[in-house]
Design an enzyme around this catalytic site. Structure first.
Site, PDB file in Angstrom:
ATOM      1  N   LYS A   1       0.873  -1.186   0.000  1.00 42.11           N
ATOM      2  CA  LYS A   1       0.000   0.000   0.000  1.00 42.11           C
ATOM      3  C   LYS A   1       0.902   1.225   0.000  1.00 42.11           C
ATOM      4  O   LYS A   1       1.479   1.586   1.024  1.00 42.11           O
ATOM      5  CB  LYS A   1      -0.874  -0.023   1.258  1.00 42.11           C
ATOM      6  CG  LYS A   1      -2.226   0.659   1.121  1.00 42.11           C
ATOM      7  CD  LYS A   1      -2.169   2.155   0.845  1.00 42.11           C
ATOM      8  CE  LYS A   1      -2.025   2.983   2.097  1.00 42.11           C
ATOM      9  NZ  LYS A   1      -1.948   4.425   1.813  1.00 42.11           N
TER      10      LYS A   1
ATOM     11  N   GLY B   1       6.536   4.865   8.541  1.00 44.01           N
ATOM     12  CA  GLY B   1       5.684   6.051   8.626  1.00 44.01           C
ATOM     13  C   GLY B   1       5.778   6.668  10.011  1.00 44.01           C
ATOM     14  O   GLY B   1       6.800   6.535  10.692  1.00 44.01           O
ATOM     15  N   SER B   2       4.714   7.302  10.410  1.00 45.57           N
ATOM     16  CA  SER B   2       4.759   8.043  11.668  1.00 45.57           C
ATOM     17  C   SER B   2       4.674   7.099  12.875  1.00 45.57           C
ATOM     18  O   SER B   2       4.104   6.009  12.789  1.00 45.57           O
ATOM     19  CB  SER B   2       3.597   9.032  11.720  1.00 45.57           C
ATOM     20  OG  SER B   2       2.378   8.324  11.635  1.00 45.57           O
ATOM     21  N   THR B   3       5.233   7.531  13.984  1.00 49.84           N
ATOM     22  CA  THR B   3       5.204   6.740  15.212  1.00 49.84           C
ATOM     23  C   THR B   3       3.757   6.533  15.665  1.00 49.84           C
ATOM     24  O   THR B   3       3.389   5.472  16.155  1.00 49.84           O
ATOM     25  CB  THR B   3       6.053   7.439  16.292  1.00 49.84           C
ATOM     26  OG1 THR B   3       7.416   7.418  15.846  1.00 49.84           O
ATOM     27  CG2 THR B   3       5.976   6.736  17.634  1.00 49.84           C
TER      28      THR B   3
ATOM     29  N   VAL C   1       0.977   6.224  13.815  1.00 50.22           N
ATOM     30  CA  VAL C   1       0.323   5.129  13.088  1.00 50.22           C
ATOM     31  C   VAL C   1       1.016   3.800  13.415  1.00 50.22           C
ATOM     32  O   VAL C   1       0.352   2.768  13.537  1.00 50.22           O
ATOM     33  CB  VAL C   1       0.302   5.416  11.565  1.00 50.22           C
ATOM     34  CG1 VAL C   1      -0.245   4.233  10.791  1.00 50.22           C
ATOM     35  CG2 VAL C   1      -0.543   6.648  11.278  1.00 50.22           C
ATOM     36  N   GLY C   2       2.324   3.849  13.616  1.00 50.52           N
ATOM     37  CA  GLY C   2       3.049   2.640  14.020  1.00 50.52           C
ATOM     38  C   GLY C   2       2.454   2.029  15.281  1.00 50.52           C
ATOM     39  O   GLY C   2       2.277   0.821  15.396  1.00 50.52           O
TER      40      GLY C   2
ATOM     41  N   GLU D   1       9.297   1.014  11.056  1.00 49.00           N
ATOM     42  CA  GLU D   1      10.366   2.006  10.863  1.00 49.00           C
ATOM     43  C   GLU D   1       9.677   3.356  10.983  1.00 49.00           C
ATOM     44  O   GLU D   1       8.915   3.745  10.105  1.00 49.00           O
ATOM     45  CB  GLU D   1      11.001   1.792   9.490  1.00 49.00           C
ATOM     46  CG  GLU D   1      12.395   2.368   9.400  1.00 49.00           C
ATOM     47  CD  GLU D   1      12.384   3.786   8.889  1.00 49.00           C
ATOM     48  OE1 GLU D   1      12.325   4.703   9.749  1.00 49.00           O
ATOM     49  OE2 GLU D   1      12.426   3.991   7.668  1.00 49.00           O
TER      50      GLU D   1
END
Ligand code: NDP
Length: 781
Positions: free
Chosen positions: A181, A233-235, A237-238, A255
């Protein structure tokens, strides 16, 4: 003299777009599939519409996952050599179309063509070549492992093609199939790649691309047919993804963001360091997870350095990304532009001094000037938040120790740059920095052979190198594990009040900070034989005891700095002392479990301690030779403080098998022994006391597994968590540890054969007991 425009032609890209009428479906099962809904993707440099792409629904994800599942078996069966040939073909395909990819990437993302042409595309090529090599060597070098299955990969917009390569190349090399995605802002190079990969012979279903927004990514994460999620991506969303995958058995690599320090010592080559700053924070407009966004300059040279830096900033050229003579292109989207502006304003409101050079920006489009904020407080928003734009914040330090302290004063830990002409100083600082990559007198160097990834809230897992390929493999011995037989959990009635009663004198205490300690609650719990007879009592540890144990482990930092030789000696010593009491331990195990294998369990535990004594100074890192004049040292560093929940099976061997690799690698542990059979661990106190194990290295808290696990998982001073218990224990470990994004190793309630070395000894566990830091050291004048 001034620069004239030097535009790269976009004719080839426009022609490709035209063949698709600038409208794209998903790429599933070897062809484009129309999506029900479409969204726009614009050119950041002009704001003009570039193409329309499909907005992936749950159903689209489902179709893609089915296609990937269908293809996976034969892709894996093709074997390493067969897959290597495909990966070589993909590398060559990328090389053949390098210009098309570079221009398309610049148009879709807004980054300078100089960067896409000289960095993104060549590095993507290099990843496919490198991983073709891993596919070729899989049978010999990775024979204990097999493919994980279907992998869902979610990538951001800052390096769309490069992130595709970092994720797709190792996944395919290892025999997995992929549903990718891309970010909604930058889906086009992924679609082009999928189309050309298919033309280059990649079998249908091996690589599927589903475009869309965040919700499309969330559907991929939640899909039950996906075996692994790899996310960049961002922390924020992680964290959501960690929670969504908790307990599902899906493997996960994250990451995430960063706020990386760029440290300039007073003996640095200052002009070199200024160029370093340009590459650190103005490369890709600062939209780089490992951007050197926090400048730390030694006080004596700070004024001079800032003066030179401002002068250099005045020479930077911001312009259309296809102009070959610009340094900075466009910001990805107006939303991001607004966010950067807001954060800069906030910095100024919090007391920072703003410098922006007097340079011309294009009149339209999404542009932000190179920005320097000085006079910044360490606690201010701009010093702590990832801005993800061309904004550098600057602070000063006096001593190397202060530099390290400031550098580590962040919840992130992705990368760092250290600038000093004294190699001894730079290499002394590098291991002290809490991050996954350190560049010495350099910045933003990458290579497929050198792992990349973070410490702390910058995520876990590595991309690139040997450590990166492991992330796409599973141990065959673990894949064959069966669910554990249902275990009886100690009943409430077995927990007794009043620790001080004379009859309870035999009650084993806890072991915290090198001493036996009464449990905070003064409660004990009975330990029963299989026939229900009380064979002993142990302390009922609570939250407070775990907190004390974590504090003791945290204080035992010296262990992580001790030499491997020293740690090996202590492991041997433990083995010898256990050996001297082997009969005592065997009869205790027999009394608790009724097993006829008690003697062999003790023997296996002794051998295991010896093995990890042997491994302590042998599981070391590597020296990589990336394509530059220099080396990258892949160092195996301990995680720090690790919580361990031990299984009920093989109560001594399970306990030893889990704590030994951790302490061999320099971690300090807080261990919750088998809830049902804890006496093997409490008897072990005497072994610890006679083996010179420094106080705080091994802390043991007996009690109810669920309660103690929760406290360990939620504790922000615990860096890792290993849980070998029930399926539910694994789920809560993964879910509750999202606060500081602990590295977790859980068994999902599957039974590990503790007597089988392939399942439970050596690199299989040592790999999880370390995190790899890559220190890049270019050399030459
Ligand atoms: P996100 O983390 O939101 O996006 C990264 C990827 O995840 C995109 O493909 C995105 O899709 C997708 N995604 C978004 N929400 C979900 C979800 N709930 N479940 C699964 N996938 C999801 O980053 P943004 O692009 O929104 O950028 C926001 C901030 O994140 C930046 O300002 C920057 O600070 C940081 N960032 C860090 C990166 C890094 O490399 N460390 C890279 C990019 C951003 P979509 O694009 O369609 O929303």
């Amino acid at each position: 003299m001034d620069y004239g425009p030097a535009p790269e032609s976009d004719a080839e890209v426009r022609a490709w777009l035209a063949t698709h009428k600038s409208s794209f479906g998903h790429f599933i099962g070897g062809s484009f599939v129309t999506g029900a809904k479409q969204i726009d993707t614009n050119e950041p440099a002009t704001g003009k519409l570039l193409a329309r792409i499909a907005d992936g629904s749950k159903k689209d994800i489902d179709t893609a996952v089915s296609a990937a599942r269908k293809a996976q078996g034969s892709w894996e069966k093709l074997g390493g050599h067969g897959r290597a040939r495909h990966l070589y073909a993909l590398a060559r395909m990328l090389q053949r179309h390098a210009r098309l990819f570079a221009v398309l990437e610049s148009l879709d993302n807004g980054k300078p063509i100089r960067e896409t042409r000289d960095l993104d595309v060549p590095l993507a090529v290099r990843h496919f070549y490198h991983h073709a090599g891993w596919a070729q060597l899989q049978d010999s070098e990775l024979s204990a492992y097999k493919a994980i299955g279907v992998v869902g990969q979610i990538i951001p917009w800052n390096f769309p093609l490069l992130m595709l390569a970092w994720k797709v190349a190792p996944a395919l090399a290892a025999g997995n199939t992929v549903v990718l995605k891309p970010a909604e802002f930058t889906p086009l190079t992924a679609l082009l790649f999928a189309e050309l990969a298919h033309k280059a012979g990649l079998p249908p279903g091996v690589l599927n691309v589903v475009t869309g927004e965040g919700a499309t990514g969330a559907s991929l994460v939640e899909h039950a047919g996906v075996d692994k999620i790899a996310f960049t991506g961002s922390t924020e969303v992680g964290r959501l993804i960690r929670k969504a995958t908790a307990g599902t058995g899906k493997s996960l690599t994250l990451e995430l963001g960063g706020k990386s320090p760029f440290i300039v010592f007073d003996d640095a080559d200052l002009d070199g360091a200024v160029e370093g700053v340009v590459d650190a924070i103005w490369f890709n407009q600062g939209q780089v997870c490992c951007a050197g966004s926090r400048l730390l300059v030694q006080e004596g040279v700070a004024a001079d350095f800032i003066k030179r830096l401002k002068r250099r900033m005045g020479k930077l050229r911001v312009g259309h990304p296809l102009d070959k003579a610009i340094d900075m292109g466009a910001i990805i989207d107006p939303i991001q532009l607004k966010r950067i502006g807001m954060l800069v304003d906030k910095g100024v409101a919090e007391g920072a001094e703003k410098f922006q050079p007097e340079i011309t920006l294009p009149a339209t489009g999404c542009f932000f000037p190179p920005t320097l904020l000085t006079n910044v407080e360490t606690s201010s928003t701009v010093a702590t938040e990832e801005i993800f734009g061309p904004v550098l914040v600057s602070m000063t330090f006096r001593t190397p120790d202060e530099a390290v302290m400031l550098a580590n004063n962040s919840r992130y830990g992705l990368s760092a740059s250290v600038w000093s002409e004294t190699i001894g100083l730079a290499l002394d600082i590098a291991p002290k920095l809490q991050c996954g990559v350190v560049w010495v007198n350099a910045t933003n160097l990458f290579d497929a052979a050198v792992g990349f990834g973070g410490y702390r809230e910058s995520g876990f897992g590595r991309e690139g190198g040997r450590e990166g390929i492991y992330e796409y493999l599973k141990l065959k011995a673990w894949a064959a594990r069966k669910p554990k037989a249902v275990q009886r959990v100690a009943a409430e009635a077995e927990v007794k009040p009043n620790f001080d009663e004379p009859a309870l004198d035999r009650t084993a205490k806890l072991f915290i900070g090198g001493k036996q300690a009464r449990p905070d609650g003064n409660y004990s719990r009975a330990v029963l034989s299989p026939s229900g007879k009380i064979v002993g009592e142990v302390g009922e540890g609570n939250r407070k005891d775990i907190r004390n144990a974590v504090a003791a482990a945290r204080a035992a930092e010296g262990w992580s700095k001790a030499t491997a030789h020293n740690r090996a000696q202590i492991l041997y010593y433990m083995a010898e002392n256990l050996s001297a009491r082997a009969d005592e331990f065997a009869s205790r195990i027999k009394a608790m479990t009724g097993t006829s294998k008690a003697k062999s369990e003790v023997e296996a535990a002794i051998q295991r301690l010896f093995s990890y004594g042997a491994w302590a100074d042998k599981y070391d890192g590597a020296v990589h030779a990336p394509p530059l004049r220099g080396v990258a040292l892949a160092m195996h560093e301990p995680l720090g403080v690790v919580g361990v929940i031990c299984p009920d099976e093989a109560p001594l061997l399970g306990f030893i098998s889990l704590i030994s690799p951790l302490i061999a690698m320099g971690n300090r542990v807080v261990v919750v022994p088998s809830e049902r059979h804890p006496l093997a661990a409490t008897d072990f106190y005497q072994v610890l006391e006679t083996s010179d194990v420094p106080a705080g290295v091994i802390n043991i808290v007996t009690g109810g597994r669920d309660t103690l696990l929760k406290t360990l998982a939620e504790h922000d001073d615990v860096d890792g968590l290993w849980v070998f218990g029930s399926k539910e224990n694994s789920a809560s470990a993964e879910k509750l540890s999202t606060g500081n994004l602990k590295r977790t190793l859980v068994d999902h309630g599957l039974a590990t054969d503790w007597y089988d070395t392939a399942s439970s000894e050596g690199p299989v566990l040592l790999r999880h007991a370390v995190q790899v830091k890559n220190i890049w050291i270019p050399y030459g004048e």
